[in-house]
Design a protein around this motif. Structure first.
Motif, mmCIF file in Angstrom:
data_model
loop_
_atom_site.group_PDB
_atom_site.id
_atom_site.type_symbol
_atom_site.label_atom_id
_atom_site.label_comp_id
_atom_site.label_asym_id
_atom_site.label_seq_id
_atom_site.Cartn_x
_atom_site.Cartn_y
_atom_site.Cartn_z
ATOM 1 N N UNK A 66 -2.043 11.152 -10.396
ATOM 2 C CA UNK A 66 -1.088 11.036 -9.307
ATOM 3 C C UNK A 66 -0.195 9.817 -9.516
ATOM 4 N N UNK A 67 1.081 9.942 -9.198
ATOM 5 C CA UNK A 67 1.957 8.767 -9.305
ATOM 6 C C UNK A 67 1.678 7.750 -8.201
ATOM 7 N N UNK A 68 0.917 8.150 -7.211
ATOM 8 C CA UNK A 68 0.597 7.279 -6.087
ATOM 9 C C UNK A 68 -0.799 6.713 -6.300
ATOM 10 N N UNK A 69 -0.904 5.412 -6.293
ATOM 11 C CA UNK A 69 -2.192 4.764 -6.480
ATOM 12 C C UNK A 69 -2.675 4.226 -5.141
ATOM 13 N N UNK A 70 -3.316 5.083 -4.392
ATOM 14 C CA UNK A 70 -3.910 4.711 -3.118
ATOM 15 C C UNK A 70 -5.302 5.315 -3.054
ATOM 16 N N UNK A 71 -6.205 4.599 -2.450
ATOM 17 C CA UNK A 71 -7.539 5.143 -2.266
ATOM 18 C C UNK A 71 -7.529 6.263 -1.254
ATOM 19 N N UNK A 72 -8.575 7.075 -1.273
ATOM 20 C CA UNK A 72 -8.642 8.159 -0.309
ATOM 21 C C UNK A 72 -8.780 7.610 1.104
ATOM 22 N N UNK A 73 -8.225 8.192 2.085
ATOM 23 C CA UNK A 73 -7.354 9.354 2.185
ATOM 24 C C UNK A 73 -5.869 8.990 2.258
ATOM 25 N N UNK A 74 -5.496 7.798 1.820
ATOM 26 C CA UNK A 74 -4.110 7.349 1.946
ATOM 27 C C UNK A 74 -3.105 8.244 1.274
ATOM 28 N N UNK A 75 -3.422 8.696 0.052
ATOM 29 C CA UNK A 75 -2.466 9.549 -0.647
ATOM 30 C C UNK A 75 -2.325 10.898 0.059
ATOM 31 N N UNK A 76 -3.425 11.435 0.607
ATOM 32 C CA UNK A 76 -3.319 12.702 1.342
ATOM 33 C C UNK A 76 -2.446 12.550 2.583
ATOM 34 N N UNK A 77 -2.634 11.480 3.331
ATOM 35 C CA UNK A 77 -1.839 11.278 4.542
ATOM 36 C C UNK A 77 -0.366 11.132 4.174
ATOM 37 N N UNK A 78 -0.088 10.426 3.086
ATOM 38 C CA UNK A 78 1.300 10.271 2.655
ATOM 39 C C UNK A 78 1.898 11.615 2.243
ATOM 40 N N UNK A 79 1.174 12.404 1.462
ATOM 41 C CA UNK A 79 1.673 13.712 1.057
ATOM 42 C C UNK A 79 1.782 14.663 2.244
ATOM 43 N N UNK A 80 0.877 14.535 3.211
ATOM 44 C CA UNK A 80 0.946 15.360 4.415
ATOM 45 C C UNK A 80 2.225 15.052 5.194
ATOM 46 N N UNK A 81 2.558 13.783 5.313
ATOM 47 C CA UNK A 81 3.788 13.379 5.993
ATOM 48 C C UNK A 81 5.016 13.899 5.255
ATOM 49 N N UNK A 82 5.035 13.753 3.947
ATOM 50 C CA UNK A 82 6.176 14.226 3.154
ATOM 51 C C UNK A 82 6.320 15.740 3.283
ATOM 52 N N UNK A 83 5.217 16.458 3.178
ATOM 53 C CA UNK A 83 5.276 17.920 3.290
ATOM 54 C C UNK A 83 5.732 18.342 4.681
ATOM 55 N N UNK A 84 5.247 17.662 5.714
ATOM 56 C CA UNK A 84 5.674 17.987 7.077
ATOM 57 C C UNK A 84 7.158 17.738 7.279
ATOM 58 N N UNK A 85 7.651 16.647 6.713
ATOM 59 C CA UNK A 85 9.087 16.364 6.821
ATOM 60 C C UNK A 85 9.917 17.362 6.029
ATOM 61 N N UNK A 86 9.378 17.862 4.934
ATOM 62 C CA UNK A 86 10.091 18.904 4.171
ATOM 63 C C UNK A 86 10.128 20.225 4.938
ATOM 64 N N UNK A 87 9.058 20.536 5.662
ATOM 65 C CA UNK A 87 9.005 21.773 6.434
ATOM 66 C C UNK A 87 9.842 21.709 7.716
#
Length: 177
Positions: A9-30
């Motif tokens: 992953x290009x994002x270096x965050x421990x769990x669940x930080x990367x999931x929350x970030x991707x969830x936000x990005x995906x929600x904003x895309x939708x």
């Protein structure tokens, strides 16, 4: 036959930080698509539908970005190997014995802590707002689903933080500090 290292992953965050970030990005895309779908209806329903898409697609983004492609440079391959060592050390609870591996784990522990904090705070804010909006528009099932995801995110954040503290304490005893 040689094993090709994964890109990571290009994002270096421990769990669940990367999931929350991707969830936000995906929600904003939708969100624009859902607003277009609900142009004659409620914008709040569109936000809930975009949040559902974000929760689902956040997992897919995390999975795809973590496993697609090869490292482009030797430095990227080295960073990925260091990150995998850190995640393995977190799971085991023991620091590595090799000096270079120990340095890689020590360097990545702040990112693990940031991921746990971002996951807990960001997940609470994002999913809490989605729960309130879903209850307001009468989508009780979605609110329950968001609540389940929130509990899972908070549990993973607490688990990561506990493991990070335990590993940091063991590192201090190994390094004599």
């Amino acid at each position: 036959m040689s094993v090709t290292p994964r890109r990571g992953s290009p994002v270096r965050l421990g769990p669940p930080g990367s999931y929350v970030m991707f969830m936000l990005i995906a929600g904003l895309c939708w969100l624009p698509l859902r607003l277009w779908d609900e142009r004659d209806g409620s914008a709040l329903v569109a936000v809930v539908r975009a949040g559902l898409g974000g929760v689902i697609w956040g997992f897919l983004f995390l999975f795809i970005l973590g496993r697609w492609g090869e490292p482009r440079t030797p430095a990227e391959a080295e960073r990925n190997a260091g990150w995998r060592l850190t995640m393995a050390a977190l799971r085991r609870g023991e620091p590595p014995t090799d000096e270079a591996d120990l340095a890689a784990v020590t360097d990545n522990l702040p990112a693990v802590r940031r991921g746990a904090l971002l996951g807990a705070v960001g997940g609470t804010v994002l999913l809490g707002v989605l729960i309130v909006i879903a209850l307001h528009v009468g989508w009780t099932g979605s609110a329950i689903g968001f609540g389940v995801v929130l509990v899972a995110v908070l549990a993973q954040a607490a688990r990561t933080r506990h493991r990070e503290r335990r590993l940091r304490a063991r590192l201090a005893s190994v390094q004599g500090g």
